[in-house]
Design an enzyme around this catalytic site. Structure first.
Site, PDB file in Angstrom:
ATOM      1  N   SER A 120       0.856  -1.255  -0.049  1.00 52.29           N
ATOM      2  CA  SER A 120       0.063  -0.047   0.074  1.00 52.29           C
ATOM      3  C   SER A 120       0.837   1.190  -0.087  1.00 52.29           C
ATOM      4  CB  SER A 120      -1.072  -0.071   0.982  1.00 52.29           C
ATOM      5  OG  SER A 120      -1.929   0.950   1.195  1.00 52.29           O
ATOM      6  N   HIS A 170      -8.433   0.830  -0.269  1.00 50.98           N
ATOM      7  CA  HIS A 170      -8.285   0.098  -1.446  1.00 50.98           C
ATOM      8  C   HIS A 170      -9.545  -0.661  -1.461  1.00 50.98           C
ATOM      9  CE1 HIS A 170      -4.219  -0.005  -1.118  1.00 50.98           C
ATOM     10  NE2 HIS A 170      -3.854  -0.127  -0.018  1.00 50.98           N
TER      11      HIS A 170
END
Length: 321
Positions: A90, A194
């Site tokens: 991430s 996400h």
């Protein structure tokens, strides 16, 4: 002798005081922290003395974890340990872009500050959360997610998938998990990352990358694995922009990334940043490889000793073969 991968951790691994002794003892780390402080004043104080609650806010978490992550890479490279490939989880993907040469260190930090702000704003529009679900059958979990209108987003390692969604739906989802007696862990993040709730952040990041010349991307100097595809970034600039901007609203295919790295010859994984989460994912995904994690001076000294010692031993074995 196989290849070495540097891995960079993401949100949820932060804690007050992270990278403190690296900042105090490694010149390269100290110098770059000074550059970052000039870009975003107050970041070092937040890292070293911020409260858990302060560090949980996305606009603070990401710049601080970025510095803790890149501190590990700067320390390793100062000791002559360099990666053959890189990947970041991430937020960590932006650090990997810096280490690979796709962005300068300073521009990567500026970019992550923008990223943090966009994601913070998106998360304030819809209250959300994330949980890591342990040991549940993938198909069964996906059906449960669909039923509760939440999203399976991060495929961390065998037996662990992170689910993201709007808090009112996540509350129902957690109750379903409890009924099913499925173990889960609430993540220390401030939004439903996400997931489709981050589309606004994706659009704004794409705009920054296409219109703001300060974030000009370059071809990476070594394989840089993308969260969205689990494959190395392409050379095409427009494709790079799409991968980097869409990353915040798409799944992280971490398990697949680690498997692809191993197939490509990586046998040493060094996690840079706070905690040991990524090291655990490697252990459960790719057995039999060398795993190190670097978060402070003690672990840095340990890696310097063991990395070169094991490498020398491997070379001796090869010379006698």
């Amino acid at each position: 002798m196989g290849k070495t991968a540097f891995l960079f951790s993401g949100q949820g691994s932060q804690y007050p005081g992270m990278a403190k002794d690296l900042y105090e003892n490694v010149k390269e780390v100290h110098d770059f922290f000074g550059v970052a402080e000039a870009i975003r004043p107050g970041t070092i104080i937040q890292m070293l003395k911020g409260t858990d609650e302060e560090l949980k806010r996305t606009e603070n978490t990401q710049p601080c974890v970025f510095l803790a992550d890149i501190a590990g890479a700067l320390a390793l490279e100062s000791a002559g340990i360099h990666p053959d490939v890189v990947a970041g989880f991430s937020l960590g993907e932006v650090v990997a872009m810096a280490v690979s040469g796709a962005l300068s260190n300073a521009n990567a930090f500026k970019f992550v500050c923008k990223r943090a702000g966009f994601m913070q704003n998106a998360s304030e529009k819809v209250e959300g959360s994330m949980v890591a679900v342990m040991g549940m059958d993938k198909e069964k979990l996906q059906k449960l997610c669909q039923k509760n209108k939440v999203y399976p987003v991060n495929y961390n390692c065998p037996g662990q998938i992170v689910v993201s969604g709007e808090e009112k739906n996540m509350e129902k989802f957690r109750k379903n998990l409890e009924t099913e007696k499925v173990r889960f862990i609430q993540l220390k993040v401030g939004g439903s990352f996400h997931s489709p709730y981050m589309k606004e952040a994706t659009d704004l990041l794409r705009q920054e990358l296409t219109e703001n010349k300060a974030f000009e991307l370059s071809q990476s100097k070594l394989p840089l694995y993308a969260n969205k595809t689990a494959m190395p970034y392409p050379d095409d600039k427009n494709e790079m922009i799409e991968l980097l901007s869409e990353q915040v609203s798409n799944s992280v295919k971490w398990e697949e990334t680690l498997l692809n790295m191993a197939k490509d010859g990586v046998d040493t994984f060094i996690e840079c940043g706070p905690g040991k989460t990524l090291s655990g994912f490697v252990k459960r995904t790719v057995p039999g490889v060398r795993i190190f994690n670097l978060s402070d001076m003690e672990s840095f000294e340990k890696i310097k000793n063991e990395y070169f010692e094991q490498t020398e031993n491997e070379e001796k074995v090869l010379s006698y073969a």
